[in-house]
Design a protein around this motif. Structure first.
Motif, PDB file in Angstrom:
ATOM      1  N   VAL A 365       0.858  -1.187   0.000  1.00 26.65           N
ATOM      2  CA  VAL A 365       0.000   0.000   0.000  1.00 26.65           C
ATOM      3  C   VAL A 365       0.892   1.234   0.000  1.00 26.65           C
ATOM      4  O   VAL A 365       1.822   1.340   0.804  1.00 26.65           O
ATOM      5  CB  VAL A 365      -0.951   0.033   1.214  1.00 26.65           C
ATOM      6  CG1 VAL A 365      -1.874   1.248   1.123  1.00 26.65           C
ATOM      7  CG2 VAL A 365      -1.754  -1.243   1.307  1.00 26.65           C
ATOM      8  N   ILE A 366       0.608   2.156  -0.903  1.00 24.96           N
ATOM      9  CA  ILE A 366       1.379   3.398  -1.022  1.00 24.96           C
ATOM     10  C   ILE A 366       0.511   4.571  -0.606  1.00 24.96           C
ATOM     11  O   ILE A 366      -0.660   4.677  -1.002  1.00 24.96           O
ATOM     12  CB  ILE A 366       1.861   3.606  -2.473  1.00 24.96           C
ATOM     13  CG1 ILE A 366       2.881   2.549  -2.863  1.00 24.96           C
ATOM     14  CG2 ILE A 366       2.436   5.005  -2.671  1.00 24.96           C
ATOM     15  CD1 ILE A 366       4.196   2.650  -2.119  1.00 24.96           C
ATOM     16  N   MET A 367       1.067   5.461   0.200  1.00 27.24           N
ATOM     17  CA  MET A 367       0.420   6.735   0.527  1.00 27.24           C
ATOM     18  C   MET A 367       1.134   7.837  -0.258  1.00 27.24           C
ATOM     19  O   MET A 367       2.366   7.920  -0.244  1.00 27.24           O
ATOM     20  CB  MET A 367       0.484   7.029   2.019  1.00 27.24           C
ATOM     21  CG  MET A 367      -0.124   8.375   2.404  1.00 27.24           C
ATOM     22  SD  MET A 367      -0.205   8.668   4.196  1.00 27.24           S
ATOM     23  CE  MET A 367       1.545   8.864   4.607  1.00 27.24           C
ATOM     24  N   MET A 368       0.362   8.648  -0.963  1.00 30.24           N
ATOM     25  CA  MET A 368       0.898   9.802  -1.683  1.00 30.24           C
ATOM     26  C   MET A 368       0.538  11.073  -0.926  1.00 30.24           C
ATOM     27  O   MET A 368      -0.616  11.267  -0.550  1.00 30.24           O
ATOM     28  CB  MET A 368       0.305   9.903  -3.094  1.00 30.24           C
ATOM     29  CG  MET A 368       0.673   8.794  -4.044  1.00 30.24           C
ATOM     30  SD  MET A 368      -0.048   9.146  -5.694  1.00 30.24           S
ATOM     31  CE  MET A 368       0.487   7.678  -6.579  1.00 30.24           C
ATOM     32  N   THR A 369       1.514  11.939  -0.724  1.00 32.09           N
ATOM     33  CA  THR A 369       1.249  13.247  -0.126  1.00 32.09           C
ATOM     34  C   THR A 369       1.700  14.332  -1.093  1.00 32.09           C
ATOM     35  O   THR A 369       2.472  14.078  -2.020  1.00 32.09           O
ATOM     36  CB  THR A 369       1.990  13.408   1.214  1.00 32.09           C
ATOM     37  OG1 THR A 369       3.401  13.218   1.001  1.00 32.09           O
ATOM     38  CG2 THR A 369       1.503  12.388   2.233  1.00 32.09           C
ATOM     39  N   GLY A 370       1.224  15.540  -0.854  1.00 34.88           N
ATOM     40  CA  GLY A 370       1.621  16.667  -1.693  1.00 34.88           C
ATOM     41  C   GLY A 370       0.890  16.734  -3.013  1.00 34.88           C
ATOM     42  O   GLY A 370       1.424  17.275  -3.995  1.00 34.88           O
ATOM     43  N   LEU A 371      -0.348  16.214  -3.057  1.00 36.15           N
ATOM     44  CA  LEU A 371      -1.127  16.332  -4.291  1.00 36.15           C
ATOM     45  C   LEU A 371      -1.530  17.792  -4.511  1.00 36.15           C
ATOM     46  O   LEU A 371      -1.591  18.581  -3.557  1.00 36.15           O
ATOM     47  CB  LEU A 371      -2.366  15.448  -4.203  1.00 36.15           C
ATOM     48  CG  LEU A 371      -2.123  13.922  -4.145  1.00 36.15           C
ATOM     49  CD1 LEU A 371      -3.442  13.183  -3.981  1.00 36.15           C
ATOM     50  CD2 LEU A 371      -1.396  13.442  -5.379  1.00 36.15           C
ATOM     51  N   PRO A 372      -1.823  18.182  -5.745  1.00 35.02           N
ATOM     52  CA  PRO A 372      -2.236  19.573  -6.005  1.00 35.02           C
ATOM     53  C   PRO A 372      -3.525  19.914  -5.247  1.00 35.02           C
ATOM     54  O   PRO A 372      -4.261  19.027  -4.807  1.00 35.02           O
ATOM     55  CB  PRO A 372      -2.463  19.604  -7.515  1.00 35.02           C
ATOM     56  CG  PRO A 372      -1.779  18.402  -8.054  1.00 35.02           C
ATOM     57  CD  PRO A 372      -1.799  17.374  -6.969  1.00 35.02           C
ATOM     58  N   ASP A 373      -3.791  21.196  -5.102  1.00 34.78           N
ATOM     59  CA  ASP A 373      -5.009  21.608  -4.413  1.00 34.78           C
ATOM     60  C   ASP A 373      -6.185  21.777  -5.366  1.00 34.78           C
ATOM     61  O   ASP A 373      -7.316  21.982  -4.927  1.00 34.78           O
ATOM     62  CB  ASP A 373      -4.787  22.914  -3.628  1.00 34.78           C
ATOM     63  CG  ASP A 373      -4.451  24.091  -4.541  1.00 34.78           C
ATOM     64  OD1 ASP A 373      -3.952  23.848  -5.654  1.00 34.78           O
ATOM     65  OD2 ASP A 373      -4.687  25.246  -4.133  1.00 34.78           O
ATOM     66  N   ARG A 374      -5.974  21.640  -6.676  1.00 32.60           N
ATOM     67  CA  ARG A 374      -7.082  21.825  -7.626  1.00 32.60           C
ATOM     68  C   ARG A 374      -6.685  21.298  -9.003  1.00 32.60           C
ATOM     69  O   ARG A 374      -5.546  20.879  -9.235  1.00 32.60           O
ATOM     70  CB  ARG A 374      -7.459  23.305  -7.723  1.00 32.60           C
ATOM     71  CG  ARG A 374      -6.376  24.196  -8.297  1.00 32.60           C
ATOM     72  CD  ARG A 374      -6.701  25.662  -8.128  1.00 32.60           C
ATOM     73  NE  ARG A 374      -6.637  26.037  -6.720  1.00 32.60           N
ATOM     74  CZ  ARG A 374      -6.987  27.228  -6.257  1.00 32.60           C
ATOM     75  NH1 ARG A 374      -7.467  28.146  -7.077  1.00 32.60           N
ATOM     76  NH2 ARG A 374      -6.883  27.512  -4.980  1.00 32.60           N
ATOM     77  N   ASN A 375      -7.680  21.313  -9.907  1.00 34.60           N
ATOM     78  CA  ASN A 375      -7.479  21.010 -11.325  1.00 34.60           C
ATOM     79  C   ASN A 375      -6.982  19.590 -11.596  1.00 34.60           C
ATOM     80  O   ASN A 375      -6.131  19.370 -12.456  1.00 34.60           O
ATOM     81  CB  ASN A 375      -6.522  22.030 -11.967  1.00 34.60           C
ATOM     82  CG  ASN A 375      -7.062  23.435 -11.924  1.00 34.60           C
ATOM     83  OD1 ASN A 375      -8.276  23.654 -11.952  1.00 34.60           O
ATOM     84  ND2 ASN A 375      -6.178  24.410 -11.831  1.00 34.60           N
ATOM     85  N   TYR A 376      -7.474  18.627 -10.838  1.00 30.49           N
ATOM     86  CA  TYR A 376      -7.230  17.227 -11.166  1.00 30.49           C
ATOM     87  C   TYR A 376      -8.382  16.418 -10.588  1.00 30.49           C
ATOM     88  O   TYR A 376      -9.159  16.906  -9.762  1.00 30.49           O
ATOM     89  CB  TYR A 376      -5.885  16.732 -10.623  1.00 30.49           C
ATOM     90  CG  TYR A 376      -5.852  16.498  -9.129  1.00 30.49           C
ATOM     91  CD1 TYR A 376      -6.016  15.218  -8.605  1.00 30.49           C
ATOM     92  CD2 TYR A 376      -5.659  17.544  -8.232  1.00 30.49           C
ATOM     93  CE1 TYR A 376      -5.987  14.993  -7.240  1.00 30.49           C
ATOM     94  CE2 TYR A 376      -5.636  17.341  -6.875  1.00 30.49           C
ATOM     95  CZ  TYR A 376      -5.796  16.052  -6.377  1.00 30.49           C
ATOM     96  OH  TYR A 376      -5.771  15.840  -5.022  1.00 30.49           O
ATOM     97  N   ASN A 377      -8.504  15.162 -11.041  1.00 33.07           N
ATOM     98  CA  ASN A 377      -9.602  14.323 -10.574  1.00 33.07           C
ATOM     99  C   ASN A 377      -9.116  12.906 -10.301  1.00 33.07           C
ATOM    100  O   ASN A 377      -7.902  12.632 -10.343  1.00 33.07           O
ATOM    101  CB  ASN A 377     -10.761  14.329 -11.582  1.00 33.07           C
ATOM    102  CG  ASN A 377     -10.302  13.931 -12.986  1.00 33.07           C
ATOM    103  OD1 ASN A 377      -9.365  13.152 -13.145  1.00 33.07           O
ATOM    104  ND2 ASN A 377     -10.961  14.479 -14.003  1.00 33.07           N
TER     105      ASN A 377
END
Length: 550
Positions: A365-377
């Motif tokens: 299981v991978i946790m991703m952090t630091g995703l953008p705050d907008r404009n993606y789905n």
């Protein structure tokens, strides 16, 4: 000649007598102005309950110092002493000339309001009196400062200001036995929410340096609730300023992280208060901060909701968002106020071997952090891992790729360790960017598996959000799912506004492609589904952004 002189003298005396009768009483006028200049006595309901010296003597020096700091009055609470009608720059004359119509001076200051006690008069009472002159009441057109017995009202036009002034000359305005006095504000007062706070404090020579991140605005709050909130805020952290108005409060902290904690504290109150809170400015896009360690004298974690670890995973970005049970439903924060399962940050190929040593069963299981705050789905995140997902179907999309967009992190479940290792190796060799952000990867070291039912998934996500489900029994009967095509703060607010207008909720968690909403009662689900059939959106975007299903 003597008769003519006597005639002129009689006429002169008569003119003087008429002039004296027409001229207002100078002594009365001076007394009235002195009364306006004098500071108003603060009503008992606006006086904070400070601790007596006797009570403080029983405390240790450390506790007494903390209590003293919490109980000292801020400039906003001393406004009843420092703000008078003469401190506001108002026009002295010329309000009935044609030149006035082009000045754009539409703001009125009303003075000599009644002395206010909790519930004695409301904002609606005053607004109702002004509406017959064309006044349009909303949140940014009327502010009442009851401790100073004055209010600010923004009229639609200078023409309506003139007509109102003329009408009030003929028939004065009265409220609860007090004749209101009208003044046209020339400059210095802004009526937008945060600028009003800054300009009002500037009028009493206090300069607000905060840009809004440290300030929380509260509305629809009673005076009794105001002082309970003041006590809670002082426990959370040092107050820079506390400005109570009628039905509203501005709370400015010295540390932006304390404004975070006030939002967390508010989100944990059960039942949810009647009043609503809003942060005046969303934190800037940047690295998330570590939560401030509690200082001596501050409340325990159980009182403030600060139960999460202070450690911030590498790559975490702000602003982040916590959820509220009532409008505005979300609150931006500068720190991550949710749980992080045990993890290992991936910085190089050596971390793959280290993960196997730390967890012999090999984490997948991978946790991703630091995703953008907008404009993606949801699809944008799934695209990064899709070649390594075994179940390339709707189950894989919904339950193997979990995107908590308002927390700016995601969890990806791989069916086997080899696929997980291949993805990490490829990622390290060619790190992708999403909307200018490069997500950071972490191995989860706890044993967790994908949940293929919405109620079990919701329970897991609520634990990770540090808001465990209070009543897990028969949760599936209370759970409502709102499918969305883009998860933005505005869409979340729209969905929750509609749902809560039909039935109350207990909590909710927004994902990138759906919002899981726990209703307070199971019948609330049926009520929403029934009334949603007849739901007519006020905005065409609401019609296509989401729909509700079980």
């Amino acid at each position: 000649m003597a008769l003519l002189r006597a005639h002129h003298m009689d006429r002169f005396h008569k003119m003087k007598e008429e002039e004296r009768r027409d001229k207002p009483d100078r002594k009365a006028e001076i007394a009235e102005r002195r009364q306006e200049k004098s500071t108003f006595e603060l009503p008992l309901s606006f006086q904070p309950k400070l601790q007596s010296k006797k009570d403080q003597s029983d405390k240790t020096p450390q506790e007494a110092g903390s209590k003293s700091a919490a109980n000292s009055l801020t400039p906003g609470e001393l406004l009843y002493q420092t703000l008078t009608p003469t401190t506001i720059h108002c026009r002295k004359k010329g309000c009935f000339t044609e030149k006035f119509l082009i000045t754009n001076q539409k703001l009125l200051m009303l003075t000599n309001l009644p002395v206010h006690y909790d519930g004695y008069y409301t904002e609606e009472d005053l607004a109702g009196m002004l509406q017959r002159f064309g006044f349009q009441h909303d949140e940014e057109t009327l502010y009442i400062v009851p401790q100073n017995r004055l209010a600010f009202a923004m009229m639609p036009s200078t023409d309506k200001v003139q007509k109102m002034l003329a009408a009030c000359r003929r028939t004065p305005l009265w409220l609860k036995g007090c004749q209101l006095r009208l003044h046209v504000v020339a400059s210095g007062i802004s009526m937008a929410l945060f600028p009003f706070y800054k300009s009002l404090m500037k009028a009493v020579q206090y300069n607000v340096t905060d840009q809004g991140v440290k300030t929380v605005y509260v509305k629809n709050i009673s005076q009794s609730e105001t002082w309970r909130l003041r006590a809670a805020a002082a426990k959370i952290g040092p107050l820079q300023n506390f400005l109570p108005l009628l039905d509203r409060v501005y709370i400015e902290f010295k540390d932006a992280r304390d404004a975070d904690q006030l939002g967390v504290w508010y989100s944990r109150l059960d039942p949810a208060p009647r009043y609503q809170i809003t942060r005046m400015k969303m934190p800037d896009n940047g690295l998330a901060l570590q939560k401030r360690s509690p200082e001596p004298g501050l409340p325990l974690d159980s009182e403030t909701g600060a139960t999460t670890s202070c450690v911030v995973p590498r790559g975490s970005l702000s602003p982040l968002w916590i959820t509220l049970k009532t409008s505005p439903f979300v609150f931006p924060t500068i720190c991550p106020w949710f749980n992080h399962p045990e993890y290992l940050t991936i910085t190089g190929q050596d971390d793959i071997a280290r993960a196997c040593l730390l967890d012999p069963t090999c984490p997948s299981v991978i946790m991703m952090t630091g995703l953008p705050d907008r404009n993606y789905n949801q699809v944008d995140v799934a695209t990064l891992v899709w070649p390594y997902i075994t179940q390339q179907n709707m189950y894989g999309m919904y339950y193997h790729v979990i995107v908590l967009k308002l927390q700016r992190r995601a969890f990806v479940y791989f069916s086997e360790w080899d696929k997980c290792r291949e993805f990490v190796s490829a990622y390290l060799a060619n790190p992708p960017y999403m909307q200018g952000s490069r997500p950071t990867l972490h191995f989860l070291l706890c044993h967790t598996h994908p949940q293929y039912s919405e109620d079990l998934l919701y329970t897991t996500l609520m634990e990770w959000s540090d808001t465990p489900v209070v009543q897990p029994e028969r949760l599936e009967l209370r759970l409502l799912i709102a499918e969305i095509f883009s998860c933005t703060v505005d869409v979340v607010k729209q969905v929750l506004e509609v749902v809560t207008s039909i039935a109350p909720i207990s909590s909710f968690v927004p994902l990138a492609n759906r919002i899981c909403i726990e209703m307070a009662e199971s019948r609330g689900v049926a009520q929403v589904l029934e009334q949603y059939k007849n739901y007519t959106p006020t905005d065409i975007k609401q019609c296509f952004d989401w729909y509700v299903y079980l």
